[in-house]
Design a protein around this motif. Sequence first.
Motif: not given
Lengths: 199, 199
Positions: B7-23
Motif C-alpha cells: 500500500q505504501d508503494l501504491i500511495d507513493e506511485l500515485g503521487r507521480l504526475p499522470g499516475v492514477g490509483p489503477k496505474s
Amino acid sequence: MYEGAVQDLIDELGRLPGVGPKSAQRIAFHVLAADPADVRRLVDALTEVKARVRFCEVCGNVSQEPQCRVCRDPRRSPTTICVVEEPKDVVAIERTREFRGKYHVLGGAINPIAGIGPDDLRIKDLLTRLQDGTVTEVILAMDPNVEGEATATYLARMLVPMGLTVSRLASGLPVGGDLEYADEVTLGRAFEGRRRISA
Amino acid sequence: MYEGAVQDLIDELGRLPGVGPKSAQRIAFHVLAADPADVRRLVDALTEVKARVRFCEVCGNVSQEPQCRVCRDPRRSPTTICVVEEPKDVVAIERTREFRGKYHVLGGAINPIAGIGPDDLRIKDLLTRLQDGTVTEVILAMDPNVEGEATATYLARMLVPMGLTVSRLASGLPVGGDLEYADEVTLGRAFEGRRRISA
C-alpha cells in the motif's frame, strides 16, 4: 537526448507498465524538481516491497508475513475458498465486503498462446488444501475472458467429481451501465442468466 | 486495502504526475513480480538523478556539470539565445536540429492565477547574460498558450528597446495535420502569418 542520469531515469520509468515515453519524461522532470524527501519515500517504498513482501504460503496472496491477512484471520470461514487469478482480484473482492471465506490465488490463468499451462498455476496447492475435507465450497472467480473461462472449466472438471459445491461468478450487465452499450456477448450472458421475478 | 509495504508503494506511485490509483496498483504489482535487479536499476536511477543532476549555472537547463552540454559546446553560436519555459523544451528544439545557438530556461511562464510572476522566473539571469553585448538575437520559444504569450510579450517589451533582434516562433497549422481539424485560433494564426509564394 538528455544527459546521463536523466536519460537513465526516463529509460527505467519507460519500462514500467502503462508508462510511455512522454509520461516517463514527465515523471522524470517531476522527480528532478521534487523535494528530496519525497523521492526518498518512493525509493524506500520500492526497496521495502522487494525486501519484505512475499507470497502467502497458504493461498499465494501477497503478504508481509508467512501467511496473509485473510488466512491469519480466524473470523474468516475455512469452508469456502474463492479462487482468483491475481492478488489484485483479492483486493477487488474484499472491497465488496460480500465474501467471508478464504482465497486461493492461482498466479494467472491457462493461456496456451503465452505458454501458461495448468502446471504453471498454483493448482496443486489448491488440491492439497482441499484434502482434509474442511472446504465444502469453491467459488471460481476468474476474469470473464477466454483464459479465465478455460481455467474455470479446467478446475470445475476436477472439483465437481470431488463432491464440492462449485460455482462461477455471474456474468451480465454491469450495474450502472447502459444496455445499449453492452457488447453482444455480455448481453447474451445477461439473457442466459436472467432471473425470474416472483410476484 | 493492501498490507503495509504494498500500500505504501501504491500511495507513493500515485503521487507521480499522470499516475492514477489503477496505474499505481498495476505498477506496484509489476514491481512485486519483477526481477530484483530491474527494481534496483530503477531505484538507482531515481537516487542518481537527485544526487547528480543540477541546473546549468548559465542557462538553467538540467545538467550533471556546472554548465550544461549546450553551454559547454564551443561550436554553438554565442550570439543567439533561444528562451524556453522548461528543460524539456530544450530537448524538443534540439531534436529539430534547426537551432545552433544557446538556450535560456526560464523555469516556467508568467501565470498570475498560479501566483507566478516575472520575479519567479530566471529573467534577471537572462538580462545579465545580455549585458556584454555578445548576444544580438533572442528567439522567444514559449508555449503557444495564454501564459506563454504573456511571458513572450513581457520579455519582448524589455528586449526590443535594448536593440536586440527579437522573434517569436511561428504559429500555424501543424505539419501532417488536417486543415479541417485545426481549431479556429490556430487556423486564424495560419492566415495571419501566411507567406507569399513568389513565382
